[in-house]
Design a protein around this motif. Structure first.
Motif, PDB file in Angstrom:
ATOM      1  N   SER A   1      10.446  16.663  -5.890  1.00  0.00           N
ATOM      2  CA  SER A   1      10.064  17.175  -4.454  1.00  0.00           C
ATOM      3  C   SER A   1       8.693  16.678  -4.217  1.00  0.00           C
ATOM      4  O   SER A   1       7.660  17.121  -5.137  1.00  0.00           O
ATOM      5  N   GLY A   2       8.260  15.813  -3.269  1.00  0.00           N
ATOM      6  CA  GLY A   2       6.874  15.368  -3.191  1.00  0.00           C
ATOM      7  C   GLY A   2       6.750  14.806  -1.587  1.00  0.00           C
ATOM      8  O   GLY A   2       7.525  15.102  -0.606  1.00  0.00           O
TER       9      GLY A   2
ATOM     10  N   ASP B   1       0.672  -1.195  -0.159  1.00  0.00           N
ATOM     11  CA  ASP B   1       0.085   0.013  -0.085  1.00  0.00           C
ATOM     12  C   ASP B   1       0.819   1.034   0.120  1.00  0.00           C
ATOM     13  O   ASP B   1       0.629   2.188   0.548  1.00  0.00           O
ATOM     14  N   ALA B   2       1.762   1.296  -0.808  1.00  0.00           N
ATOM     15  CA  ALA B   2       2.847   2.257  -0.915  1.00  0.00           C
ATOM     16  C   ALA B   2       2.038   3.485  -2.023  1.00  0.00           C
ATOM     17  O   ALA B   2       1.240   3.129  -2.900  1.00  0.00           O
ATOM     18  N   TYR B   3       2.354   4.832  -1.804  1.00  0.00           N
ATOM     19  CA  TYR B   3       1.944   5.699  -2.644  1.00  0.00           C
ATOM     20  C   TYR B   3       2.925   7.027  -2.737  1.00  0.00           C
ATOM     21  O   TYR B   3       3.900   7.184  -1.671  1.00  0.00           O
ATOM     22  N   PHE B   4       3.056   7.696  -3.762  1.00  0.00           N
ATOM     23  CA  PHE B   4       3.486   9.137  -3.518  1.00  0.00           C
ATOM     24  C   PHE B   4       2.858   9.863  -4.628  1.00  0.00           C
ATOM     25  O   PHE B   4       2.505   9.549  -5.582  1.00  0.00           O
ATOM     26  N   LYS B   5       3.328  11.209  -4.466  1.00  0.00           N
ATOM     27  CA  LYS B   5       2.982  12.177  -5.212  1.00  0.00           C
ATOM     28  C   LYS B   5       3.826  13.453  -5.302  1.00  0.00           C
ATOM     29  O   LYS B   5       4.188  13.928  -4.064  1.00  0.00           O
TER      30      LYS B   5
ATOM     31  N   ASN C   1       7.156  14.625   3.704  1.00  0.00           N
ATOM     32  CA  ASN C   1       7.704  14.960   2.515  1.00  0.00           C
ATOM     33  C   ASN C   1       9.135  14.678   2.265  1.00  0.00           C
ATOM     34  O   ASN C   1       9.958  14.525   3.101  1.00  0.00           O
ATOM     35  N   TYR C   2       9.718  14.470   0.992  1.00  0.00           N
ATOM     36  CA  TYR C   2      11.042  14.298   0.740  1.00  0.00           C
ATOM     37  C   TYR C   2      11.412  14.691  -0.499  1.00  0.00           C
ATOM     38  O   TYR C   2      10.530  14.974  -1.274  1.00  0.00           O
ATOM     39  N   GLY C   3      12.689  14.830  -0.958  1.00  0.00           N
ATOM     40  CA  GLY C   3      13.226  15.199  -2.127  1.00  0.00           C
ATOM     41  C   GLY C   3      14.293  14.437  -2.631  1.00  0.00           C
ATOM     42  O   GLY C   3      15.192  14.059  -1.866  1.00  0.00           O
TER      43      GLY C   3
END
Length: 248
Positions: free
Chosen positions: A141-142, A97-101, A154-156
């Motif tokens: 950056s997201g 159940d991973a996700y990112f944007k 948040n991470y980049g």
């Protein structure tokens, strides 16, 4: 890599472009921009997913060396995202159940090769397919979550990229050119989606003491880097007064 280093890299990239093109007058440039869509592939999406796309835009300047070769320097923006709950490539990914944007900011310099002469005033064709390749740098950056128990944060990440692709240009007038382009970006990172080989391993089978624990392996493949893609339309204006190239 932080944003300050990213800005320094862009400045160095643009300065190196100027060094490669000494003595260029403004009249030899095309200026343009475009809009389109962006997509990603990596640990959450294994192939180009047409159903999960984001907005993409670009601004560029181009030097036309002759009727075949051009050099293009561009600043681009793209929005990418993905989620195991949508893609669901296998049972382990669904349980993960991973996700990112987030957003990608890119500076690049590419060489374009045109297969037909379409720029000469007496050219037979008003269009030409072309290919391009070059070098660039992008900063992502997201926010996201690497697995079901990982809190969103948040991470980049910054990475060099190798842009390449194909397109078709059509000369609307002597000054205006319309193009459709598909570009691939090979990156040197596996962390655009917040999943890489440094992530903790999720037990392959549920823990008897915790029946709700997920199963499968969460770690990414260190030898399989993330990619992203741009597809869109561009329009450019030529400041050339007369395009008169040497034919061999």
């Amino acid at each position: 890599m932080n944003k300050i280093n990213f800005r320094i890299y862009i400045l160095a990239l643009l300065l190196s472009t100027g060094m490669l093109m000494p003595g260029i007058s403004f009249a030899q440039y095309d200026l343009g921009g475009g809009l389109g869509v962006a997509a990603y592939s990596g640990d959450i999406v294994r192939r180009l997913d047409q159903g999960k796309i984001g907005l993409q835009g670009t601004l560029f300047g181009r030097r036309n060396f002759d009727n075949v070769w051009s050099m293009r320097a561009a600043l681009s923006f793209g929005r990418i995202s993905a989620a195991d709950s949508i893609t669901g490539i296998d049972a382990a990914a669904i349980a993960r159940d991973a996700y990112f944007k987030g957003n990608i900011y890119e500076a690049s310099v590419v060489m374009e090769y045109h297969f037909l002469d379409y720029t000469h005033p007496q050219a037979v064709y008003r269009y030409s397919p072309y290919g391009f390749f070059g070098l660039g740098y992008s900063y992502y950056s997201g926010s996201g979550s690497a697995y079901v128990f990982d809190p969103e944060e948040n991470y980049g990440v910054g990475t060099p990229v190798i842009p390449f692709g194909i397109g078709v240009k059509y000369r609307l007038t002597d000054k205006w050119t319309l193009a459709a382009e598909l570009g691939f970006r090979a990156t040197f990172t596996d962390f655009l989606d917040k999943i890489d080989d440094r992530q903790p391993v999720i037990n392959r089978f549920p823990d008897p003491a915790n029946p709700n624990s997920p199963y499968g392996v969460n770690r990414g493949n260190y030898s399989d880097k993330d990619w992203y893609y741009f597809f869109g339309l561009t329009i450019s204006y030529s400041f050339n007064t007369i395009k008169c190239y040497t034919y061999n």
